[in-house]
Design a protein around this motif. Structure first.
Motif, mmCIF file in Angstrom:
data_model
loop_
_atom_site.group_PDB
_atom_site.id
_atom_site.type_symbol
_atom_site.label_atom_id
_atom_site.label_comp_id
_atom_site.label_asym_id
_atom_site.label_seq_id
_atom_site.Cartn_x
_atom_site.Cartn_y
_atom_site.Cartn_z
ATOM 1 N N HIS A 32 0.811 -1.221 0.000
ATOM 2 C CA HIS A 32 0.000 0.000 0.000
ATOM 3 C C HIS A 32 0.842 1.267 0.000
ATOM 4 O O HIS A 32 0.294 2.364 -0.097
ATOM 5 C CB HIS A 32 -0.925 0.020 1.227
ATOM 6 C CG HIS A 32 -1.971 -1.050 1.230
ATOM 7 N ND1 HIS A 32 -3.234 -0.866 0.707
ATOM 8 C CD2 HIS A 32 -1.936 -2.325 1.681
ATOM 9 C CE1 HIS A 32 -3.936 -1.974 0.850
ATOM 10 N NE2 HIS A 32 -3.171 -2.881 1.423
ATOM 11 N N LEU A 33 2.161 1.120 0.109
ATOM 12 C CA LEU A 33 3.009 2.285 0.286
ATOM 13 C C LEU A 33 3.181 3.075 -1.003
ATOM 14 O O LEU A 33 3.438 2.509 -2.070
ATOM 15 C CB LEU A 33 4.384 1.855 0.803
ATOM 16 C CG LEU A 33 4.412 1.204 2.190
ATOM 17 C CD1 LEU A 33 5.840 0.847 2.565
ATOM 18 C CD2 LEU A 33 3.801 2.114 3.235
ATOM 19 N N HIS A 34 3.042 4.393 -0.879
ATOM 20 C CA HIS A 34 3.355 5.333 -1.949
ATOM 21 C C HIS A 34 4.426 6.258 -1.381
ATOM 22 O O HIS A 34 4.122 7.174 -0.615
ATOM 23 C CB HIS A 34 2.117 6.134 -2.363
ATOM 24 C CG HIS A 34 1.100 5.323 -3.100
ATOM 25 N ND1 HIS A 34 0.735 5.585 -4.411
ATOM 26 C CD2 HIS A 34 0.383 4.243 -2.735
ATOM 27 C CE1 HIS A 34 -0.174 4.706 -4.803
ATOM 28 N NE2 HIS A 34 -0.409 3.881 -3.796
ATOM 29 N N THR A 35 5.667 6.005 -1.732
ATOM 30 C CA THR A 35 6.763 6.770 -1.160
ATOM 31 C C THR A 35 7.076 7.991 -2.012
ATOM 32 O O THR A 35 6.761 8.050 -3.202
ATOM 33 C CB THR A 35 8.024 5.901 -1.004
ATOM 34 O OG1 THR A 35 8.413 5.410 -2.287
ATOM 35 C CG2 THR A 35 7.759 4.731 -0.060
ATOM 36 N N PHE A 36 7.718 8.965 -1.386
ATOM 37 C CA PHE A 36 8.127 10.185 -2.088
ATOM 38 C C PHE A 36 9.485 10.609 -1.548
ATOM 39 O O PHE A 36 9.915 10.165 -0.475
ATOM 40 C CB PHE A 36 7.085 11.298 -1.890
ATOM 41 C CG PHE A 36 6.893 11.723 -0.458
ATOM 42 C CD1 PHE A 36 7.615 12.775 0.071
ATOM 43 C CD2 PHE A 36 6.000 11.047 0.369
ATOM 44 C CE1 PHE A 36 7.456 13.162 1.397
ATOM 45 C CE2 PHE A 36 5.825 11.429 1.689
ATOM 46 C CZ PHE A 36 6.555 12.486 2.208
ATOM 47 N N GLU A 37 10.157 11.476 -2.288
ATOM 48 C CA GLU A 37 11.489 11.922 -1.879
ATOM 49 C C GLU A 37 11.419 13.174 -1.005
ATOM 50 O O GLU A 37 11.785 13.142 0.168
ATOM 51 C CB GLU A 37 12.358 12.178 -3.111
ATOM 52 C CG GLU A 37 12.639 10.926 -3.927
ATOM 53 C CD GLU A 37 13.341 9.842 -3.126
ATOM 54 O OE1 GLU A 37 14.204 10.189 -2.268
ATOM 55 O OE2 GLU A 37 13.038 8.653 -3.333
ATOM 56 N N ASP A 38 10.954 14.273 -1.551
ATOM 57 C CA ASP A 38 10.933 15.534 -0.810
ATOM 58 C C ASP A 38 9.520 16.043 -0.535
ATOM 59 O O ASP A 38 9.256 16.583 0.536
ATOM 60 C CB ASP A 38 11.722 16.609 -1.561
ATOM 61 C CG ASP A 38 13.199 16.263 -1.642
ATOM 62 O OD1 ASP A 38 13.764 15.854 -0.602
ATOM 63 O OD2 ASP A 38 13.783 16.382 -2.729
ATOM 64 N N GLU A 39 8.613 15.923 -1.502
ATOM 65 C CA GLU A 39 7.246 16.356 -1.273
ATOM 66 C C GLU A 39 6.308 15.693 -2.267
ATOM 67 O O GLU A 39 6.733 15.220 -3.335
ATOM 68 C CB GLU A 39 7.101 17.874 -1.343
ATOM 69 C CG GLU A 39 7.345 18.482 -2.701
ATOM 70 C CD GLU A 39 7.141 19.999 -2.697
ATOM 71 O OE1 GLU A 39 7.518 20.647 -1.697
ATOM 72 O OE2 GLU A 39 6.603 20.521 -3.688
ATOM 73 N N THR A 40 5.040 15.634 -1.882
ATOM 74 C CA THR A 40 4.033 15.067 -2.763
ATOM 75 C C THR A 40 2.676 15.644 -2.403
ATOM 76 O O THR A 40 2.395 15.904 -1.226
ATOM 77 C CB THR A 40 3.999 13.529 -2.656
ATOM 78 O OG1 THR A 40 3.061 12.994 -3.585
ATOM 79 C CG2 THR A 40 3.601 13.075 -1.263
ATOM 80 N N GLU A 41 1.836 15.877 -3.403
ATOM 81 C CA GLU A 41 0.460 16.333 -3.167
ATOM 82 C C GLU A 41 -0.432 15.098 -3.154
ATOM 83 O O GLU A 41 -0.583 14.425 -4.173
ATOM 84 C CB GLU A 41 -0.006 17.316 -4.246
ATOM 85 C CG GLU A 41 -1.367 17.920 -3.927
ATOM 86 C CD GLU A 41 -1.780 19.000 -4.914
ATOM 87 O OE1 GLU A 41 -2.395 19.994 -4.494
ATOM 88 O OE2 GLU A 41 -1.473 18.850 -6.122
ATOM 89 N N VAL A 42 -1.013 14.780 -2.009
ATOM 90 C CA VAL A 42 -1.781 13.551 -1.871
ATOM 91 C C VAL A 42 -3.257 13.748 -2.172
ATOM 92 O O VAL A 42 -3.986 12.785 -2.421
ATOM 93 C CB VAL A 42 -1.609 12.933 -0.462
ATOM 94 C CG1 VAL A 42 -0.140 12.674 -0.171
ATOM 95 C CG2 VAL A 42 -2.220 13.818 0.611
ATOM 96 N N ALA A 43 -3.718 14.993 -2.139
ATOM 97 C CA ALA A 43 -5.091 15.358 -2.480
ATOM 98 C C ALA A 43 -5.066 16.836 -2.820
ATOM 99 O O ALA A 43 -4.090 17.532 -2.494
ATOM 100 C CB ALA A 43 -6.038 15.069 -1.308
ATOM 101 N N PRO A 44 -6.095 17.362 -3.490
ATOM 102 C CA PRO A 44 -6.081 18.794 -3.828
ATOM 103 C C PRO A 44 -5.862 19.668 -2.595
ATOM 104 O O PRO A 44 -6.621 19.610 -1.627
ATOM 105 C CB PRO A 44 -7.474 19.014 -4.429
ATOM 106 C CG PRO A 44 -7.863 17.679 -4.979
ATOM 107 C CD PRO A 44 -7.290 16.678 -4.025
ATOM 108 N N GLY A 45 -4.770 20.446 -2.601
ATOM 109 C CA GLY A 45 -4.479 21.342 -1.499
ATOM 110 C C GLY A 45 -3.845 20.681 -0.294
ATOM 111 O O GLY A 45 -3.676 21.334 0.744
#
Length: 305
Positions: free
Chosen positions: A192-205
């Motif tokens: 289920h993991l969605h990894t990111f490095e520095d930043e990520t937008e997971v939903a609007p705003g």
């Protein structure tokens, strides 16, 4: 039942005598701060690098007990568009740690009318037990959506493969419990993991930004809509950190970097007027930050009834 339709105007569904949820609206985004309970911890944890007399003086000034005090455990449920985002998952249950007043999240979500199956995304500020433990309680995974997305910094996942506790100052038993919880979480939810490095937008705003410091992958969540802003700061902020941002917290894996992160975020919050919520500030922890000379002041937002 729609989670956000029940965020306001409802009587508690339990007989609890204290409030355990508080709703805030940021533009078009709904935020519900939910209490997972409290952790009783030694006060030395609030500044183990500080002189004992200075720490005692601060505790006295704040009318806090000298030896041990309760730390709040706050999480948040965010509704943006069609997504329901849970920020952190509380402590859960560890039979070896005698913490009966924590791990209340599932009960309190149910009291707010929030079905676990309605959660589309989970954001983890980091993988300490009091942030992932609620996901590894027996029977919880089966109640979550099969397509649930869990967002966490890639650095955080890597760190917990061989975590370093040499710079922490935790009570006995906590390092082993933290290792075990992180390992179990990674094993159960790897798909289920969605990894990111520095930043990520997971939903609007709803933007997640890695800060490091407290743990290498520690992150904050910035919510912005209609010109309004709120930061969920995870464990970057503690009550003592406004008066003494350079004091080291016992759970910080890189305390010097954590202090630098804290000061930077406090300055950003003070400059921008962004609202603040943090895991261990007193519930509901909604407030703003003001500058006082070389230190800061937390200004709680008046409760909106």
């Amino acid at each position: 039942m729609n989670a956000i339709d029940t965020l306001t105007g409802q009587r508690p569904a339990t007989s609890e005598l204290v409030p355990s949820r508080y709703a805030v609206r940021i533009g078009e985004i709904d935020v519900l701060v939910v209490s997972d309970g409290v952790l009783p911890l030694p006060t030395k944890m609030l500044g183990h690098n500080a002189d004992a007399a200075d720490r005692t003086a601060w505790l006295d000034d704040m009318f806090l007990p000298r030896e041990a005090c309760d730390w709040s455990l706050n999480v948040a449920v965010v509704r943006s568009g069609a997504q329901t985002v849970l920020i952190d998952a509380g402590l859960g249950f560890d039979p070896n740690l005698n913490l009966p007043r924590a791990g209340q999240l599932v009960m309190r979500l149910e009291a707010a009318g929030i079905d676990l199956a309605s959660v589309t995304d989970v954001v983890l500020t980091h993988m300490h037990m009091d942030h992932v433990g609620g996901l590894i309680v027996d029977g919880i995974k089966e109640r979550l959506r099969p397509d649930l997305r869990i967002h966490v910094a890639a650095t955080e996942i890597d760190f917990w493969e061989a975590p370093d506790f040499t710079h922490t100052a935790m009570p006995q038993g906590f390092p082993d419990a933290l290792r075990a919880a992180a390992k179990k979480f990674a094993e159960e939810y790897r798909d289920h993991l969605h990894t990111f490095e520095d930043e990520t937008e997971v939903a609007p705003g709803v933007l997640v930004q890695r800060t490091g410091g407290h743990t290498p992958g520690h992150s904050v969540v910035r919510i912005r809509s209609g010109g309004e802003k709120l930061m969920f700061a995870g464990d970057a902020m503690f009550t003592v950190g406004f008066d003494h941002p350079d004091w080291h917290n016992g759970f910080e894996h890189d305390p010097e970097e954590a202090a630098r992160v804290r000061i930077r975020l406090l300055r950003e919050l003070a400059d921008g007027g962004e609202q603040l919520v943090a895991t261990h500030l007193p519930f509901p922890s909604v407030g703003r930050v003001a500058v006082v000379g070389d230190t800061f002041r937390w200004v709680p937002t008046p409760w909106d009834y």
